[in-house]
Design a protein around this motif. Structure first.
Motif, mmCIF file in Angstrom:
data_model
loop_
_atom_site.group_PDB
_atom_site.id
_atom_site.type_symbol
_atom_site.label_atom_id
_atom_site.label_comp_id
_atom_site.label_asym_id
_atom_site.label_seq_id
_atom_site.Cartn_x
_atom_site.Cartn_y
_atom_site.Cartn_z
ATOM 1 N N ASP A 127 3.989 28.636 0.159
ATOM 2 C CA ASP A 127 4.873 29.520 0.932
ATOM 3 C C ASP A 127 4.229 30.003 2.232
ATOM 4 O OD1 ASP A 127 6.653 29.113 -1.056
ATOM 5 O OD2 ASP A 127 6.291 31.032 -2.075
ATOM 6 N N GLN A 128 2.898 30.058 2.262
ATOM 7 C CA GLN A 128 2.239 30.421 3.527
ATOM 8 C C GLN A 128 2.160 29.226 4.473
ATOM 9 O OE1 GLN A 128 -1.599 32.205 2.724
ATOM 10 N NE2 GLN A 128 -0.699 34.069 1.867
ATOM 11 N N GLY A 129 2.680 28.083 4.035
ATOM 12 C CA GLY A 129 2.692 26.895 4.895
ATOM 13 C C GLY A 129 1.324 26.270 5.064
ATOM 14 N N LEU A 130 0.412 26.582 4.143
ATOM 15 C CA LEU A 130 -0.963 26.129 4.338
ATOM 16 C C LEU A 130 -1.112 24.609 4.200
ATOM 17 C CD1 LEU A 130 -3.031 28.939 2.582
ATOM 18 C CD2 LEU A 130 -2.651 28.555 5.029
ATOM 19 N N VAL A 131 -0.311 24.000 3.333
ATOM 20 C CA VAL A 131 -0.504 22.567 3.088
ATOM 21 C C VAL A 131 -0.226 21.768 4.357
ATOM 22 C CG1 VAL A 131 0.105 20.592 1.652
ATOM 23 C CG2 VAL A 131 0.115 22.882 0.663
ATOM 24 N N GLU A 132 0.970 21.973 4.943
ATOM 25 C CA GLU A 132 1.297 21.171 6.130
ATOM 26 C C GLU A 132 0.518 21.619 7.360
ATOM 27 O OE1 GLU A 132 3.281 23.275 4.682
ATOM 28 O OE2 GLU A 132 4.617 24.343 6.063
ATOM 29 N N THR A 133 0.080 22.881 7.375
ATOM 30 C CA THR A 133 -0.689 23.370 8.530
ATOM 31 C C THR A 133 -2.112 22.816 8.529
ATOM 32 O OG1 THR A 133 0.567 25.422 8.466
ATOM 33 C CG2 THR A 133 -1.455 25.460 9.746
ATOM 34 N N GLN B 155 10.490 19.721 1.636
ATOM 35 C CA GLN B 155 11.204 20.535 2.627
ATOM 36 C C GLN B 155 10.299 20.923 3.787
ATOM 37 O OE1 GLN B 155 12.803 23.900 0.560
ATOM 38 N NE2 GLN B 155 14.468 22.698 -0.354
ATOM 39 N N ARG B 156 9.007 20.933 3.543
ATOM 40 C CA ARG B 156 8.058 21.308 4.589
ATOM 41 C C ARG B 156 7.549 20.091 5.359
ATOM 42 N NH1 ARG B 156 6.016 26.251 4.854
ATOM 43 N NH2 ARG B 156 6.973 27.792 3.499
ATOM 44 N N GLY B 157 8.265 18.990 5.221
ATOM 45 C CA GLY B 157 7.956 17.821 6.029
ATOM 46 C C GLY B 157 6.857 16.942 5.448
ATOM 47 N N LEU B 158 6.522 17.181 4.181
ATOM 48 C CA LEU B 158 5.483 16.370 3.554
ATOM 49 C C LEU B 158 6.141 15.284 2.707
ATOM 50 C CD1 LEU B 158 3.416 19.477 2.545
ATOM 51 C CD2 LEU B 158 2.596 17.721 4.138
ATOM 52 N N ASP B 159 5.441 14.202 2.526
ATOM 53 C CA ASP B 159 5.942 13.095 1.731
ATOM 54 C C ASP B 159 5.332 13.237 0.337
ATOM 55 O OD1 ASP B 159 6.766 10.729 0.744
ATOM 56 O OD2 ASP B 159 5.683 9.463 2.159
ATOM 57 N N SER B 160 6.132 13.774 -0.600
ATOM 58 C CA SER B 160 5.559 14.201 -1.884
ATOM 59 C C SER B 160 6.206 13.521 -3.078
ATOM 60 C CB SER B 160 5.732 15.719 -2.058
ATOM 61 O OG SER B 160 5.453 16.385 -0.864
ATOM 62 N N SER C 148 -9.062 31.206 -14.121
ATOM 63 C CA SER C 148 -8.961 29.759 -13.958
ATOM 64 C C SER C 148 -7.772 29.172 -14.696
ATOM 65 C CB SER C 148 -10.250 29.065 -14.419
ATOM 66 O OG SER C 148 -10.387 29.158 -15.820
ATOM 67 N N TRP C 149 -7.116 29.973 -15.581
ATOM 68 C CA TRP C 149 -5.928 29.415 -16.237
ATOM 69 C C TRP C 149 -4.682 30.301 -16.134
ATOM 70 C CZ3 TRP C 149 -4.581 32.845 -20.004
ATOM 71 C CH2 TRP C 149 -5.610 33.605 -20.585
ATOM 72 N N ALA C 150 -4.868 31.631 -15.992
ATOM 73 C CA ALA C 150 -3.709 32.537 -15.994
ATOM 74 C C ALA C 150 -2.917 32.400 -14.704
ATOM 75 C CB ALA C 150 -4.178 33.971 -16.184
ATOM 76 N N GLY C 151 -1.699 31.886 -14.784
ATOM 77 C CA GLY C 151 -0.955 31.526 -13.577
ATOM 78 C C GLY C 151 0.271 32.364 -13.270
ATOM 79 N N GLY C 152 0.492 33.463 -14.012
ATOM 80 C CA GLY C 152 1.677 34.284 -13.723
ATOM 81 C C GLY C 152 2.925 33.725 -14.391
ATOM 82 N N ASN C 153 4.060 34.366 -14.104
ATOM 83 C CA ASN C 153 5.343 34.098 -14.758
ATOM 84 C C ASN C 153 5.660 32.640 -15.056
ATOM 85 O OD1 ASN C 153 7.072 35.852 -15.848
ATOM 86 N ND2 ASN C 153 8.032 36.482 -13.914
ATOM 87 N N THR C 154 5.705 31.803 -14.043
ATOM 88 C CA THR C 154 5.977 30.388 -14.262
ATOM 89 C C THR C 154 4.689 29.586 -14.180
ATOM 90 O OG1 THR C 154 6.416 30.142 -11.899
ATOM 91 C CG2 THR C 154 8.319 30.485 -13.323
ATOM 92 N N GLY C 155 3.560 30.289 -14.059
ATOM 93 C CA GLY C 155 2.268 29.607 -13.982
ATOM 94 C C GLY C 155 1.943 29.125 -12.589
ATOM 95 N N THR C 156 2.724 29.553 -11.596
ATOM 96 C CA THR C 156 2.535 28.957 -10.264
ATOM 97 C C THR C 156 2.261 29.982 -9.164
ATOM 98 O OG1 THR C 156 4.909 29.023 -9.849
ATOM 99 C CG2 THR C 156 4.014 26.969 -10.726
ATOM 100 N N ARG C 157 1.777 31.188 -9.518
ATOM 101 C CA ARG C 157 1.663 32.199 -8.469
ATOM 102 C C ARG C 157 0.751 31.758 -7.321
ATOM 103 N NH1 ARG C 157 -0.787 36.753 -6.321
ATOM 104 N NH2 ARG C 157 -2.652 36.431 -7.562
ATOM 105 N N LEU C 158 -0.427 31.198 -7.637
ATOM 106 C CA LEU C 158 -1.347 30.815 -6.561
ATOM 107 C C LEU C 158 -0.844 29.587 -5.802
ATOM 108 C CD1 LEU C 158 -4.861 31.533 -8.126
ATOM 109 C CD2 LEU C 158 -3.447 32.976 -6.655
ATOM 110 N N VAL C 159 -0.181 28.673 -6.534
ATOM 111 C CA VAL C 159 0.429 27.512 -5.877
ATOM 112 C C VAL C 159 1.499 27.985 -4.903
ATOM 113 C CG1 VAL C 159 1.789 25.423 -6.242
ATOM 114 C CG2 VAL C 159 -0.051 26.001 -7.828
#
Ligand SMILES: [Zn+2]
Lengths: 129, 236
Positions: free
Chosen positions: B170-176, B203-208, B154-165
Motif C-alpha cells: 500500500d505504500q507503493g514500495l514494490v513498484e517504487t 493494479q500497481r503496474g507489476l506483472d504478477s 516472525s509469524w504473527a501476521g494480524g487479521n488476515t496474516g498480511t499486515r506487513l505485506v
C-alpha cells in the motif's frame, strides 16, 4: 557495516522525511576494520550507477580516504580506469565500520553501529506515520 | 540443484530467538531456483555494459539469512550486493553469521521493513524478497509481537496474516523500489488470499502471478512473483 551499505542509508525521522539534508549520515567515534574482499571490477562497474557519488566522496574523506575524484565518473560509459576501480573496491567493500555512531546532518539523531550492524530503528514518536 | 545453505553454525538456542527455516522457506528457495536463469540474465539498470553483474538484492525480515545466502549461489557471492533487514537483533546476528558460514557478505541492517532505505533505493532493487509473518492472529497479538522485536514477530501476521505485506504494497514500495526488470518474491498462504494480493500488485503496474503452490502439512503455501516492466517490449 561497509561503506556501500552506508551509501544507501538515510535518516527517516519525522522531521527528515521531507528534506534532502538527511543524507549522508555522518560518522562519529568509529572503529574501522579492513577485511579483504575478492576483487570484482564487473561488480563495481555494474553497481556504480546506484551510488550517490558526492556522499561517497564526502564519507570516504571523513575516514581519511582522499583518492576519489570530486567529479563522478561518467556512468554512461564503461569505466576502465583500473586505479579508480581498485580504490572503489577498497572503499566500498573492504572498509567495515564495526563500532561507532552515525549522525543525521538534519535532526542530529544518533544511529548506533554495534558489532558491524547499524541500528536504524526509531522510537514510535520519531517516525512519520 | 543448488544446495541449501549451511546453517550448522546455528544452534537450538538461536532458533529460540530466530525463525528456523521450514517448508515456507524451502518453497521460496525452490521458486528462486526455478527462476535462476531469469534472475541472473536480467541486465542491471543504467550499467553501460551488460555483464549483469552489480545487482542489488534486498531481503526484508531475513531471519536466519538462509534465503539471501541461497540467492548468493544463484547471483554469485561477489557479483551482487546483499542487504538483509530485520527488526530482531538476534536475526541480524544470525544473518551475519550465515553469510560468513556460506562465504558471502550478507549486509545486515536492524530496521523495520525497509525504513531508512526507501529514500535511496528508488528504481535500484533488482531482487526484493519477503517471507513475511503470514499466520492470521488477533490484531492485538500481532501488534505486541512486532513491538517486541523478537521471534513472535516472525509469524504473527494480524487479521488476515498480511499486515506487513499490506504496508509494503500500500505504500507503493514494490513498484517504487524495483529497478526496471527487477522482481519481487513473496511468500503467502491460502488464508492470506494470494490471488487478491496478485491482483493488487498488478493494479500497481507489476506483472504478477503465483509461481509455486504447494501443501505442507496444514499450510497451503504460495510463492507470488512480481516483475516490474522494463518499458521495453518484454511482455510474457
Ligand atoms: Zn534526521
Amino acid at each position: 557495516m561497509r561503506l556501500l551499505t552506508h551509501n544507501l542509508l538515510a535518516c527517516h525521522a519525522r522531521a527528515c522525511t521531507t528534506t534532502s539534508n538527511n543524507f549522508p549520515l555522518i560518522f562519529k567515534d568509529v572503529q574501522v576494520e579492513l577485511i579483504q574482499a575478492e576483487p570484482n571490477p564487473d561488480f563495481i562497474k555494474g553497481f556504480l550507477p546506484k551510488i550517490e557519488w558526492n556522499a561517497l566522496v564526502k564519507t570516504a574523506r571523513s575516514l581519511g580516504q582522499d583518492v576519489l575524484p570530486e567529479q563522478s565518473p561518467d556512468f554512461s560509459k564503461p569505466l576502465n580506469d583500473e586505479a579508480l576501480l581498485n580504490s572503489l573496491h577498497h572503499i566500498l567493500l573492504e572498509i567495515h565500520i564495526m563500532e561507532g555512531q552515525m549522525i543525521c546532518p538534519n535532526c542530529s539523531h544518533i544511529y548506533q553501529i554495534r558489532s558491524g550492524i547499524p541500528n536504524m530503528l526509531l522510537a514510535e514518536h520519531e517516525i512519520n506515520k | 540443484m543448488i544446495p541449501t545453505p549451511s546453517l550448522s553454525h546455528l544452534t537450538k538456542e538461536d532458533y529460540r530467538k530466530v525463525y528456523e527455516p521450514a517448508e515456507d522457506t524451502f518453497a521460496l528457495l525452490d521458486a528462486l531456483e526455478e527462476d535462476a536463469e531469469r534472475i541472473t540474465s536480467q541486465k542491471v539498470n543504467r550499467a553501460p555494459d551488460s555483464s549483469g553483474k552489480g545487482k542489488l538484492c534486498v531481503e526484508i525480515g531475513s531471519g536466519s539469512g538462509c534465503v539471501s545466502a541461497f540467492v548468493s549461489q544463484i547471483l554469485g557471492s561477489s557479483d551482487a550486493y546483499y542487504i538483509c533487514t530485520d527488526i530482531n537483533p538476534e536475526a541480524n546476528r544470525c544473518t551475519d553469521l550465515t553469510g560468513k558460514e556460506n562465504k558471502v557478505t550478507l549486509n545486515a541492517i536492524r530496521t523495520s521493513l525497509l525504513e531508512s532505505l526507501t529514500g535511496r533505493l528508488e528504481n535500484k532493487v533488482d531482487l526484493l524478497l519477503f517471507n513475511p509473518p503470514y499466520v492470521p492472529t488477533e490484531e492485538e497479538e500481532e501488534r505486541m509481537a512486532q513491538a517486541e522485536q523478537s521471534i513472535q514477530g516472525s509469524w504473527a501476521g494480524g487479521n488476515t496474516g498480511t499486515r506487513l505485506v499490506d504496508t509494503i504494497i500500500d505504500q507503493g514500495l514494490v513498484e517504487t523500489l524495483l529497478s526496471p526488470g527487477g522482481s519481487f518474491y513473496l511468500v503467502a498462504i491460502k488464508q492470506n488470499d494470494p490471488e487478491a494480493i496478485v491482483a493488487r500488485l498488478n493494479q500497481r503496474g507489476l506483472d504478477s502471478k503465483v509461481v509455486l503452490a504447494r501443501r505442507a502439512g496444514r499450510e497451503h503455501l504460495h510463492i507470488i512473483r512480481s516483475i516490474k516492466p522494463t518499458g521495453e517490449d518484454d511482455h510474457q
